[in-house]
Motif scaffolding. Structure first.
Motif, mmCIF file in Angstrom:
data_model
loop_
_atom_site.group_PDB
_atom_site.id
_atom_site.type_symbol
_atom_site.label_atom_id
_atom_site.label_comp_id
_atom_site.label_asym_id
_atom_site.label_seq_id
_atom_site.Cartn_x
_atom_site.Cartn_y
_atom_site.Cartn_z
ATOM 1 N N SER A 1 0.840 -1.192 0.000
ATOM 2 C CA SER A 1 0.000 0.000 0.000
ATOM 3 C C SER A 1 0.879 1.247 0.000
ATOM 4 O O SER A 1 2.060 1.192 0.349
ATOM 5 N N ALA A 2 0.294 2.373 -0.374
ATOM 6 C CA ALA A 2 1.043 3.631 -0.470
ATOM 7 C C ALA A 2 1.863 3.880 0.791
ATOM 8 O O ALA A 2 1.362 3.755 1.907
ATOM 9 N N GLU B 1 4.273 2.066 1.914
ATOM 10 C CA GLU B 1 4.879 0.845 2.448
ATOM 11 C C GLU B 1 6.018 0.368 1.550
ATOM 12 O O GLU B 1 6.260 0.913 0.472
ATOM 13 N N ASN C 1 8.143 -1.638 -1.075
ATOM 14 C CA ASN C 1 7.953 -2.365 -2.326
ATOM 15 C C ASN C 1 8.796 -3.635 -2.334
ATOM 16 O O ASN C 1 9.701 -3.802 -1.500
ATOM 17 N N ARG D 1 11.447 6.203 -7.107
ATOM 18 C CA ARG D 1 10.173 5.951 -6.425
ATOM 19 C C ARG D 1 9.153 7.072 -6.652
ATOM 20 O O ARG D 1 7.972 6.807 -6.819
ATOM 21 N N ASP E 1 -2.196 0.743 -3.994
ATOM 22 C CA ASP E 1 -0.794 0.360 -4.127
ATOM 23 C C ASP E 1 0.144 1.552 -4.323
ATOM 24 O O ASP E 1 -0.256 2.651 -4.682
ATOM 25 N N THR E 2 1.421 1.278 -4.086
ATOM 26 C CA THR E 2 2.453 2.311 -4.062
ATOM 27 C C THR E 2 2.597 3.057 -5.383
ATOM 28 O O THR E 2 2.459 4.282 -5.426
ATOM 29 N N GLU F 1 1.324 6.864 -5.312
ATOM 30 C CA GLU F 1 2.403 7.811 -5.063
ATOM 31 C C GLU F 1 2.758 8.615 -6.311
ATOM 32 O O GLU F 1 3.266 9.737 -6.208
ATOM 33 N N LEU G 1 4.163 10.545 -1.279
ATOM 34 C CA LEU G 1 4.169 9.640 -0.125
ATOM 35 C C LEU G 1 3.136 10.095 0.903
ATOM 36 O O LEU G 1 2.944 11.302 1.103
#
Length: 734
Positions: A249-250, A252, A254, A299, A634-635, A639, A644
């Motif tokens: 999840s955002a 967290e 990867n 990222r 999800d990230t 993001e 973040l």
């Protein structure tokens, strides 16, 4: 003439009825289109997957001579399994969901080697080799350990695949047994497969690649040990299955993805090291000279880079950097241009939005110098193929409402591919030499059709078979009215269509607004709308329909598509409200007090967000599979747009959070979600449900036990459409 045509079509549409039962039954109303079509390496065949005549949810493998001739079925699950039930592991189900494949049977295949003689495909846990003119040969006999992503070596003598998280290589000429090429996959470590983020958000479905000489494999190692383990309760009617899934999840951690070059003969591994800031490996492959390369993202996704590695020493060298203050889009547009030499090497084709809209450029592989190739007035969509003398690409037209195919020489001179026309949507894939393309063409009221075209125009187009649309379709599809809608800023034009009610009753009518609102998609265009028949049904119930694309959606210039930067739930909501308030001024018979909204996924978020607003112009809304708390999503996706989450304290996340707005609900809201959704987790709806209940707010809810994000299946879709019918009829009645 246009008004007479519209009137004639409307009268025709009024005369024909369409039921939900027919919309969701077999054969499909719009007919069927060959799927995953490919031109064979030698060019003699076109292969594709085709729905079974007995069951459109079962795919079969077919081939047709490229020179013309009758298609022939090569293999089917029913034929190979002998009536046994097809087996799919949870990992395979998730992989199909990532590819948006809802059918079963033979769901993927690949040509084997450079010739036109053999194909490979996985089925029910095992692998099959099919040589043309012969029955399919079963290569493996341990179906309880599914084989994934089989790919033959360039010479066609070996095959590599993933089993139990390890990469295996197996001879195809009877010269030995399968052997493991990678170390044991322990715990959360695996080799050769795309991790969730790569497959779902970055468009990379693979995890290993053969070198041009077939002596090495570029393999990605995935370590998910740091990724939080989420437990999904797959709630079925008769049982509940608890499924654990590594889901970042955002904010967290990867998966840690690293690259290896592995020698096939010795098994020796050479790490391909990237900078510490390389969070995601978006693409990978080999140059023709045997040099491996990786395309990677930081990222925050404001940097996309291409790095090559010396074949002997694995020393990295940065070739290209693409930067954007908002985010950089990943792409598949990087290929070598054999017909354009720069500094003694083939130039690299690349796409960039530096000009303000996506264009194709040539990059000197030695110096990094960039040379502009395409100069389109609207954005390039993507590369189709590149040959020695020309490049074929797809590009936007008509303010993003149309897509056309273009042929460009190495100096940038561009012309449309034969078959160009206004108000249509064409896309394509090409053969290896880029001499022929498989063109998918659709238009409003005309479902997609596939044809093989010669780029030079020396041969007539060859139509590929699919089942024809039901004649009823032409009778129920009305011509849309193009609306002149402005965004909330008062200046930016938005694409919007309106379909009038067809119940034959005079006076003001209720209207349903359909919008997605999120990035990477557009719905208001001349392509075949997937929900055409459903919209025609709603017209007959007395609903007008408006389709609108808000700022932030796709197929427009960079200024338009970056509207979501740090702003979920703001710009698209303002545009949606502005468009809805303009509608009664443009269409006199619209009842401004009876406008409803329907959306799915990001559109589901938009539906719920629209109702959790004291200023909403909507009388009711239905949201399917809505993200409600972006810290749960999800990230890479979240993001990219919101940054973040900073422990959930970031303002961008707070203003897009729906449970915190629960007290604002004052009008009917219907929430719909599948309990086995592994994309937008069911937790999203649960959080909003609890928040609404805590505020004492009445709302409606429909859950689909065991269904994933797409709520697939004819019976489930019929029930879903009936549920929407009942909800909007009740809440928008006079």
């Amino acid at each position: 003439m246009t008004s007479l045509l519209t009137a004639a079509l409307s009268l025709s549409a009024q005369a024909a009825e369409i039921s939900l039962e027919r919309i969701t039954s077999d054969p499909p109303l719009q007919g069927s289109l060959p799927q995953q079509a490919e031109i064979s390496p030698g060019g003699a065949w076109v292969t594709y997957l085709r729905p079974s005549a007995q069951d459109s949810e079962q795919l079969e493998l077919w081939a047709q001579p490229a020179a013309g001739g009758d298609p022939q079925m090569l293999a089917s699950a029913a034929q190979l399994l002998g009536g046994q039930q097809q087996k799919l592991s949870e990992a395979e189900k998730m992989a199909l969901e990532r590819k948006r494949i809802s059918q079963s049977g033979i769901t993927s295949y690949r040509w084997c080697g450079e010739g036109d003689q053999a194909l490979v495909f996985p089925l029910s846990g095992d692998l099959y080799l099919l040589r043309l003119g012969q029955p399919a040969q079963r290569l493996t006999h341990d179906p309880d350990q599914p084989k994934q992503d089989p790919v033959c070596s360039p010479d066609g003598h070996s095959i590599a695949y993933v089993k139990a998280g390890k990469v295996w290589v197996q001879p195809l000429d009877g010269g030995g047994e399968a052997r493991v090429l990678t170390p044991d996959a322990a715990g959360a470590v695996s080799y050769g497969l795309a991790e969730f983020i790569a497959a779902e958000e970055l468009g990379r479905q693979r995890g290993f690649w053969w070198s041009p000489d077939g002596k090495r494999l570029l393999v990605l190692r995935v370590d998910e040990s740091g990724v939080p383990l989420k437990t999904r309760a797959q709630i079925f009617a008769d049982h509940t299955a608890m499924t654990e899934q590594r889901y970042p999840s955002a904010g967290e951690a990867n998966a840690k993805v690293t690259a290896l070059s592995i020698d096939i003969a010795s098994g020796a591994q050479t790490p391909l090291l990237l900078p510490a800031e390389a969070e995601y490996i978006a693409r990978a492959g080999w140059f023709a000279d045997g040099t491996p390369w990786l395309q990677w993202l930081r990222r925050d996704q404001t940097l996309l880079a291409l790095t090559e590695f010396d074949p002997r020493t694995a020393t990295p060298r940065l070739l290209i950097e693409e930067r954007d203050a908002a985010w950089v889009e990943t792409h598949d547009d990087m290929v070598e241009l054999k017909g354009l030499q720069l500094s003694g090497k083939p130039a690299l084709l690349w796409s960039s939005e530096r000009s303000g809209r996506k264009q194709l450029i040539a990059v000197d592989r030695k110096t990094g110098a960039r040379h502009t190739l395409s100069k389109q007035e609207e954005p390039v969509a993507h590369l189709v193929c590149a040959g020695p003398e020309h490049i074929v690409f797809a590009g936007a037209q008509d303010r993003g409402r149309a897509r056309e195919l273009f042929v460009m020489d190495m100096k940038g001179k561009t012309q449309r591919l034969d078959g160009a026309a206004p108000q249509q949507w064409r896309d394509a894939s090409g053969d290896k030499a880029c001499t022929r393309v498989l063109v998918t063409r659709s238009a409003w009221g005309e479902p997609p059709r596939l044809e093989l075209r010669d780029i030079a125009g020396k041969a007539p187009a060859l139509a590929l078979p699919g089942s024809a649309p039901d004649p009823l379709l032409a009778q129920i599809t009305p011509q849309p009215q193009v609306l002149d809608i402005k965004a909330a800023d008062g200046t930016t034009p938005l694409n919007a269509f309106y379909l009038p009610p067809l119940d034959g009753k005079p006076g003001p009518h209720a209207t349903l607004v359909l919008a997605y609102g999120g990035p990477h998609a557009s719905t208001v265009n001349w392509a075949w709308p997937r929900e055409t028949a459903l919209m025609a049904h709603w017209q007959r119930l007395g609903f007008g329909i408006m389709m609108v694309d808000t700022r932030g959606m796709a197929n427009r210039d960079r200024a338009f598509t970056r509207a979501h930067h740090r702003a979920f739930g703001k710009v698209e909501v303002a545009d949606l409200f502005a468009a809805t308030r303009q509608l009664p001024k443009l269409v006199p018979d619209v009842d401004a007090q009876r406008i409803g909204f329907w959306g799915w996924s990001y559109g589901g978020f938009l539906a719920a967000r629209a109702m959790l607003d004291a200023d909403t112009p909507f009388a009711s809304a239905a949201g399917v599979a809505p993200p409600t708390d972006w810290t749960l999503y999800d990230t890479a996706y979240t993001e990219r747009y919101l940054g973040l989450p900073d422990g959930g304290k970031a303002e961008t996340y707070r203003q897009a959070n729906l449970p915190s707005r629960a007290a604002l609900l004052s009008k009917p809201l219907l929430l719909i979600h599948g309990t086995a959704d592994d994309n937008v987790l069911f937790d999203n709806s649960l959080q909003l449900i609890q928040a609404l209940q805590d505020e004492g707010k009445a709302f409606e809810l429909m859950i689909y036990p065991g269904k994933a994000h797409g709520i697939a299946g004819r019976k489930a879709r019929l029930h879903l459409y009936r549920t929407l019918d009942g909800f909007f009829t009740r809440t928008l009645k006079p």
